[in-house]
Design a protein around this motif. Structure first.
Motif, PDB file in Angstrom:
ATOM      1  N   THR A 130       2.912  24.895   6.157  1.00  0.00           N
ATOM      2  CA  THR A 130       3.305  26.246   6.529  1.00  0.00           C
ATOM      3  C   THR A 130       3.830  26.999   5.316  1.00  0.00           C
ATOM      4  N   TYR A 131       3.908  28.296   5.475  1.00  0.00           N
ATOM      5  CA  TYR A 131       4.419  29.156   4.404  1.00  0.00           C
ATOM      6  C   TYR A 131       5.854  28.771   4.057  1.00  0.00           C
ATOM      7  N   GLU A 132       6.655  28.461   5.064  1.00  0.00           N
ATOM      8  CA  GLU A 132       8.063  28.112   4.827  1.00  0.00           C
ATOM      9  C   GLU A 132       8.182  26.796   4.067  1.00  0.00           C
ATOM     10  N   GLU A 133       7.336  25.814   4.396  1.00  0.00           N
ATOM     11  CA  GLU A 133       7.390  24.514   3.728  1.00  0.00           C
ATOM     12  C   GLU A 133       7.052  24.609   2.244  1.00  0.00           C
ATOM     13  N   LEU A 134       6.319  25.632   1.883  1.00  0.00           N
ATOM     14  CA  LEU A 134       5.884  25.801   0.493  1.00  0.00           C
ATOM     15  C   LEU A 134       7.047  25.787  -0.482  1.00  0.00           C
ATOM     16  N   TRP A 135       8.142  26.446  -0.116  1.00  0.00           N
ATOM     17  CA  TRP A 135       9.216  26.677  -1.077  1.00  0.00           C
ATOM     18  C   TRP A 135       9.929  25.405  -1.505  1.00  0.00           C
ATOM     19  N   PHE A 136       9.870  24.365  -0.707  1.00  0.00           N
ATOM     20  CA  PHE A 136      10.577  23.138  -1.050  1.00  0.00           C
ATOM     21  C   PHE A 136       9.898  22.358  -2.167  1.00  0.00           C
ATOM     22  N   SER A 137       8.661  22.672  -2.468  1.00  0.00           N
ATOM     23  CA  SER A 137       7.935  21.942  -3.511  1.00  0.00           C
ATOM     24  C   SER A 137       7.949  22.639  -4.871  1.00  0.00           C
ATOM     25  N   ARG A 138       8.561  23.807  -4.968  1.00  0.00           N
ATOM     26  CA  ARG A 138       8.650  24.585  -6.212  1.00  0.00           C
ATOM     27  C   ARG A 138       7.287  24.668  -6.907  1.00  0.00           C
ATOM     28  N   PRO A 139       6.267  25.150  -6.211  1.00  0.00           N
ATOM     29  CA  PRO A 139       4.903  25.109  -6.749  1.00  0.00           C
ATOM     30  C   PRO A 139       4.685  25.986  -7.971  1.00  0.00           C
ATOM     31  N   ARG A 140       5.386  27.101  -8.082  1.00  0.00           N
ATOM     32  CA  ARG A 140       5.153  27.988  -9.221  1.00  0.00           C
ATOM     33  C   ARG A 140       5.468  27.276 -10.520  1.00  0.00           C
TER      34      ARG A 140
ATOM     35  N   SER B 217      -1.217  27.385   7.025  1.00  0.00           N
ATOM     36  CA  SER B 217      -1.576  27.094   8.413  1.00  0.00           C
ATOM     37  C   SER B 217      -0.929  28.051   9.410  1.00  0.00           C
ATOM     38  N   ASP B 218       0.350  28.371   9.185  1.00  0.00           N
ATOM     39  CA  ASP B 218       1.013  29.282  10.125  1.00  0.00           C
ATOM     40  C   ASP B 218       0.531  30.720   9.951  1.00  0.00           C
ATOM     41  N   SER B 219       0.122  31.077   8.744  1.00  0.00           N
ATOM     42  CA  SER B 219      -0.420  32.421   8.528  1.00  0.00           C
ATOM     43  C   SER B 219      -1.767  32.578   9.231  1.00  0.00           C
ATOM     44  N   VAL B 220      -2.563  31.520   9.216  1.00  0.00           N
ATOM     45  CA  VAL B 220      -3.848  31.556   9.926  1.00  0.00           C
ATOM     46  C   VAL B 220      -3.622  31.817  11.407  1.00  0.00           C
ATOM     47  N   ILE B 221      -2.659  31.116  11.985  1.00  0.00           N
ATOM     48  CA  ILE B 221      -2.353  31.287  13.411  1.00  0.00           C
ATOM     49  C   ILE B 221      -1.855  32.690  13.693  1.00  0.00           C
ATOM     50  N   LYS B 222      -0.969  33.185  12.838  1.00  0.00           N
ATOM     51  CA  LYS B 222      -0.403  34.522  13.053  1.00  0.00           C
ATOM     52  C   LYS B 222      -1.464  35.614  12.933  1.00  0.00           C
ATOM     53  N   LEU B 223      -2.401  35.447  12.004  1.00  0.00           N
ATOM     54  CA  LEU B 223      -3.459  36.440  11.872  1.00  0.00           C
ATOM     55  C   LEU B 223      -4.365  36.415  13.097  1.00  0.00           C
ATOM     56  N   LYS B 224      -4.731  35.223  13.571  1.00  0.00           N
ATOM     57  CA  LYS B 224      -5.576  35.121  14.758  1.00  0.00           C
ATOM     58  C   LYS B 224      -4.895  35.748  15.971  1.00  0.00           C
TER      59      LYS B 224
END
Length: 263
Positions: A32-42, A158-165
């Motif tokens: 999910t979009y929220e889970e992204l931030w915990f991995s410090r991907p940038r 994944s959550d953005s896909v659901i929200k857009l649909k």
């Protein structure tokens, strides 16, 4: 035995900045979009790029390596920030459109209680299009951003896909209700394809805005102040020719029709 981390590092040496971001996307889009931030991907992407370019230019003068690393980081970071900005925009819009749908639905219900001959077409059409356009615009801009910057690769979590649909379903429901009322009141119905065709210039403008915003965020981290200023001026210019009403509440535009009382 080479562990997984080392294998990935060796693979990264052979990847371009674009390929590094695509590899990252393939690994994270199921989250999910929220889970992204915990991995410090940038930070992880920037470090990956630095290793990749540094290894490929080993033995070259330090200024050349530094310049190449900076350029590659900017390229990868732009794509990363573009993914983040697209998803963030969609996440914000979801709650706004969900709330607005209830106001539009109330307007539909009040309208349907009136005799068909008393229904005024223009406000009903305007409010429906205002709601539907905001959803179809983002849907189109997501697809165009994917095509133009990511070779068609998926860019939504994944959550953005659901929200857009879910938003598209609301838009289609709104169109269906409008068309039912339009048929009863004998005025022209709305066609989704026709609406999408008319939104092409707005879709292109939205993609441009997201791109300039992402570039500005990249320059803030990996660029010169003068470059950032120029980019922000360019972003501001995209709003000067056309009023952006995407954040206006539909509730503020609606004046519910009064039910006709019997004499």
């Amino acid at each position: 035995m080479i562990n997984r981390h080392n294998r990935l590092q060796r693979i990264e040496v052979r990847l371009t900045p674009f390929q590094v971001v695509i590899l990252w996307l393939k690994n994270v889009l199921s989250h999910t979009y929220e889970e992204l931030w915990f991995s410090r991907p940038r930070e992880a992407i920037a470090n990956s790029i630095a290793r990749s370019v540094g290894d490929s230019l080993k033995g070259e003068p330090a200024p050349l390596i530094d310049s190449a690393v900076l350029q590659a980081r900017q390229e990868a970071d732009f794509l990363y920030m573009l993914v983040i900005d697209v998803n963030a925009s969609l996440q914000r819009q979801f709650f706004e459109r969900e709330r607005e749908y209830f106001f539009l639905l109330a307007y539909f219900l009040a309208t349907m209680r009136c005799p068909p001959s008393s229904i005024t077409e223009e406000p009903l059409r305007h409010l429906t299009l205002s709601f539907v356009n905001s959803i179809l615009l983002v849907e189109g801009a997501v697809l165009r951003t994917s095509a133009e910057h990511f070779d068609g690769h998926a860019i939504l979590f994944s959550d953005s896909v659901i929200k857009l649909k879910q938003q598209v379903v609301l838009a289609e429901e709104a169109l269906g209700t409008f068309n039912s009322i339009a048929t009863l009141a004998s005025f022209r119905t709305l066609d989704k394809k026709e609406i999408n065709d008319g939104l092409v210039p707005d879709v292109e403008l939205q993609v441009t805005r997201w791109s300039i915003l992402a570039r500005s965020e990249t320059l803030a981290a990996f660029g010169e102040w003068s470059q950032l200023q120029a980019n922000l001026k360019q972003l501001k210019a995209t709003y000067s020719s056309l009023e952006d009403n995407s954040d206006n509440s539909l509730r503020d535009k609606i004046s519910l029709p009064r039910e006709r009382t019997s004499a």
